[in-house]
Design a protein around this motif. Structure first.
Motif, PDB file in Angstrom:
ATOM      1  N   HIS A  54       0.840  -1.210   0.000  1.00 20.62           N
ATOM      2  CA  HIS A  54       0.000   0.000   0.000  1.00 20.62           C
ATOM      3  C   HIS A  54       0.871   1.255   0.000  1.00 20.62           C
ATOM      4  N   PHE A  55       1.872   1.294   0.855  1.00 22.01           N
ATOM      5  CA  PHE A  55       2.804   2.429   0.882  1.00 22.01           C
ATOM      6  C   PHE A  55       3.418   2.628  -0.508  1.00 22.01           C
ATOM      7  N   CYS A  56       3.891   1.548  -1.102  1.00 29.18           N
ATOM      8  CA  CYS A  56       4.539   1.649  -2.410  1.00 29.18           C
ATOM      9  C   CYS A  56       3.568   2.143  -3.483  1.00 29.18           C
ATOM     10  N   ALA A  57       2.317   1.678  -3.417  1.00 27.73           N
ATOM     11  CA  ALA A  57       1.317   2.063  -4.405  1.00 27.73           C
ATOM     12  C   ALA A  57       0.926   3.532  -4.283  1.00 27.73           C
ATOM     13  N   THR A  58       0.950   4.050  -3.068  1.00 26.85           N
ATOM     14  CA  THR A  58       0.441   5.412  -2.851  1.00 26.85           C
ATOM     15  C   THR A  58       1.518   6.463  -2.622  1.00 26.85           C
ATOM     16  N   GLU A  59       2.727   6.041  -2.262  1.00 23.38           N
ATOM     17  CA  GLU A  59       3.735   7.033  -1.880  1.00 23.38           C
ATOM     18  C   GLU A  59       5.083   6.900  -2.590  1.00 23.38           C
ATOM     19  N   THR A  60       5.197   6.030  -3.585  1.00 24.25           N
ATOM     20  CA  THR A  60       6.490   5.898  -4.276  1.00 24.25           C
ATOM     21  C   THR A  60       6.295   6.013  -5.778  1.00 24.25           C
ATOM     22  N   GLU A  61       7.371   6.296  -6.459  1.00 23.28           N
ATOM     23  CA  GLU A  61       7.332   6.363  -7.916  1.00 23.28           C
ATOM     24  C   GLU A  61       7.226   4.991  -8.561  1.00 23.28           C
ATOM     25  N   TRP A  62       7.543   3.920  -7.798  1.00 18.98           N
ATOM     26  CA  TRP A  62       7.566   2.574  -8.367  1.00 18.98           C
ATOM     27  C   TRP A  62       6.176   1.949  -8.401  1.00 18.98           C
ATOM     28  N   GLY A  63       5.336   2.288  -7.421  1.00 14.47           N
ATOM     29  CA  GLY A  63       3.991   1.743  -7.374  1.00 14.47           C
ATOM     30  C   GLY A  63       3.896   0.321  -6.845  1.00 14.47           C
ATOM     31  N   ARG A  64       5.011  -0.262  -6.543  1.00 19.49           N
ATOM     32  CA  ARG A  64       5.052  -1.624  -6.001  1.00 19.49           C
ATOM     33  C   ARG A  64       6.363  -1.800  -5.246  1.00 19.49           C
ATOM     34  N   PRO A  65       6.442  -2.813  -4.384  1.00 20.75           N
ATOM     35  CA  PRO A  65       7.653  -2.998  -3.584  1.00 20.75           C
ATOM     36  C   PRO A  65       8.890  -3.328  -4.436  1.00 20.75           C
ATOM     37  N   LEU A  66      10.000  -2.724  -4.059  1.00 16.58           N
ATOM     38  CA  LEU A  66      11.306  -3.051  -4.642  1.00 16.58           C
ATOM     39  C   LEU A  66      11.870  -4.258  -3.915  1.00 16.58           C
ATOM     40  N   MET A  67      12.598  -5.094  -4.627  1.00 16.75           N
ATOM     41  CA  MET A  67      13.314  -6.178  -3.947  1.00 16.75           C
ATOM     42  C   MET A  67      14.401  -5.555  -3.083  1.00 16.75           C
ATOM     43  N   ASN A  68      14.590  -6.100  -1.898  1.00 13.75           N
ATOM     44  CA  ASN A  68      15.613  -5.634  -0.976  1.00 13.75           C
ATOM     45  C   ASN A  68      16.972  -5.742  -1.673  1.00 13.75           C
ATOM     46  N   SER A  69      17.714  -4.646  -1.697  1.00 21.99           N
ATOM     47  CA  SER A  69      18.972  -4.636  -2.450  1.00 21.99           C
ATOM     48  C   SER A  69      20.003  -5.606  -1.888  1.00 21.99           C
ATOM     49  N   LEU A  70      19.998  -5.829  -0.578  1.00 22.84           N
ATOM     50  CA  LEU A  70      20.962  -6.785  -0.020  1.00 22.84           C
ATOM     51  C   LEU A  70      20.588  -8.221  -0.371  1.00 22.84           C
ATOM     52  N   PHE A  71      19.298  -8.492  -0.537  1.00 23.86           N
ATOM     53  CA  PHE A  71      18.884  -9.795  -1.062  1.00 23.86           C
ATOM     54  C   PHE A  71      19.413  -9.954  -2.487  1.00 23.86           C
ATOM     55  N   THR A  72      19.253  -8.916  -3.291  1.00 23.49           N
ATOM     56  CA  THR A  72      19.721  -8.955  -4.678  1.00 23.49           C
ATOM     57  C   THR A  72      21.223  -9.187  -4.734  1.00 23.49           C
ATOM     58  N   LEU A  73      21.979  -8.497  -3.884  1.00 15.98           N
ATOM     59  CA  LEU A  73      23.428  -8.678  -3.818  1.00 15.98           C
ATOM     60  C   LEU A  73      23.779 -10.124  -3.460  1.00 15.98           C
ATOM     61  N   GLY A  74      23.129 -10.651  -2.422  1.00 18.55           N
ATOM     62  CA  GLY A  74      23.387 -12.030  -2.006  1.00 18.55           C
ATOM     63  C   GLY A  74      23.014 -13.036  -3.066  1.00 18.55           C
ATOM     64  N   LEU A  75      21.893 -12.814  -3.752  1.00 22.16           N
ATOM     65  CA  LEU A  75      21.462 -13.715  -4.816  1.00 22.16           C
ATOM     66  C   LEU A  75      22.470 -13.710  -5.964  1.00 22.16           C
ATOM     67  N   MET A  76      22.910 -12.520  -6.346  1.00 19.18           N
ATOM     68  CA  MET A  76      23.869 -12.402  -7.449  1.00 19.18           C
ATOM     69  C   MET A  76      25.149 -13.187  -7.141  1.00 19.18           C
ATOM     70  N   ILE A  77      25.691 -12.997  -5.960  1.00 22.01           N
ATOM     71  CA  ILE A  77      26.912 -13.713  -5.600  1.00 22.01           C
ATOM     72  C   ILE A  77      26.625 -15.202  -5.438  1.00 22.01           C
ATOM     73  N   GLY A  78      25.487 -15.535  -4.832  1.00 26.22           N
ATOM     74  CA  GLY A  78      25.126 -16.936  -4.655  1.00 26.22           C
ATOM     75  C   GLY A  78      25.006 -17.689  -5.968  1.00 26.22           C
ATOM     76  N   ILE A  79      24.425 -17.055  -6.977  1.00 29.52           N
ATOM     77  CA  ILE A  79      24.302 -17.696  -8.283  1.00 29.52           C
ATOM     78  C   ILE A  79      25.671 -18.045  -8.853  1.00 29.52           C
ATOM     79  N   SER A  80      26.692 -17.246  -8.525  1.00 26.64           N
ATOM     80  CA  SER A  80      28.035 -17.478  -9.082  1.00 26.64           C
ATOM     81  C   SER A  80      28.790 -18.628  -8.427  1.00 26.64           C
ATOM     82  N   VAL A  81      28.388 -19.026  -7.231  1.00 24.04           N
ATOM     83  CA  VAL A  81      29.190 -19.947  -6.418  1.00 24.04           C
ATOM     84  C   VAL A  81      29.410 -21.301  -7.086  1.00 24.04           C
TER      85      VAL A  81
END
Length: 165
Positions: A54-81
């Motif tokens: 709801h916050f993202c839909a009404t108060e952000t330019e994205w309109g929906r939740p962003l993936m947590n950037s530290l999750f993205t970082l961990g996933l990127m490195i994890g995929i490489s392992v």
């Protein structure tokens, strides 16, 4: 890269990393709302940009939740392992130049590459070396969503077994 000697778990030894080589990782992963919620909650991150639709839909330019950037970082490195360091890493030494140039959202599918940007022998441990990786993550349309330079302390190939005669 030329055929590398691999650890029984699949990782590459220090000697076999070639500066300039780019590895296109086979694993991909579609990210979910559950990934975002679990990771944000496990790391005690109450940022509504990740967990409040709801916050993202009404108060952000994205309109929906962003993936947590530290999750993205961990996933990127994890995929490489699997393709690079499983069984051959002694330790991660650091991560620099971390950037998230475009947003990642629930339902996006991540694929990654790793470039070997530098390597050197360890000054303190003759059985190890240091490798610098440049990891990049893309979503399904080819948009770069994350990158980071990572330095890892890597095992050298084991010495050949000697046979007594």
């Amino acid at each position: 890269m030329a055929e590398a000697m691999r650890h029984k778990r699949g990782g590459i030894y220090f000697e076999d990393f070639q500066v300039g080589a780019v590895i296109e990782h086979r694993l991909t992963r579609t990210v979910t709302q559950m990934d975002n919620m679990l990771f944000s909650n496990m790391t005690l991150n109450p940022q509504p940009l990740h967990i409040d639709a709801h916050f993202c839909a009404t108060e952000t330019e994205w309109g929906r939740p962003l993936m947590n950037s530290l999750f993205t970082l961990g996933l990127m490195i994890g995929i490489s392992v699997n393709d690079t360091t499983v069984g051959t890493t002694i330790a991660n030494l650091g991560m620099t130049d971390v950037a998230f140039p475009a947003p990642l959202f629930e339902g996006d599918t991540v694929n990654c590459t790793t470039e070997i940007v530098a390597k050197r022998e360890s000054r303190s441990r003759p059985e190890a070396g240091i490798v610098d990786f440049l990891h990049k993550a893309y979503k399904q349309d080819g948009t770069l969503v994350a990158e980071c330079r990572r330095q890892a302390f890597m095992r050298k190939r084991p010495a050949p077994a000697t046979v007594a005669v």
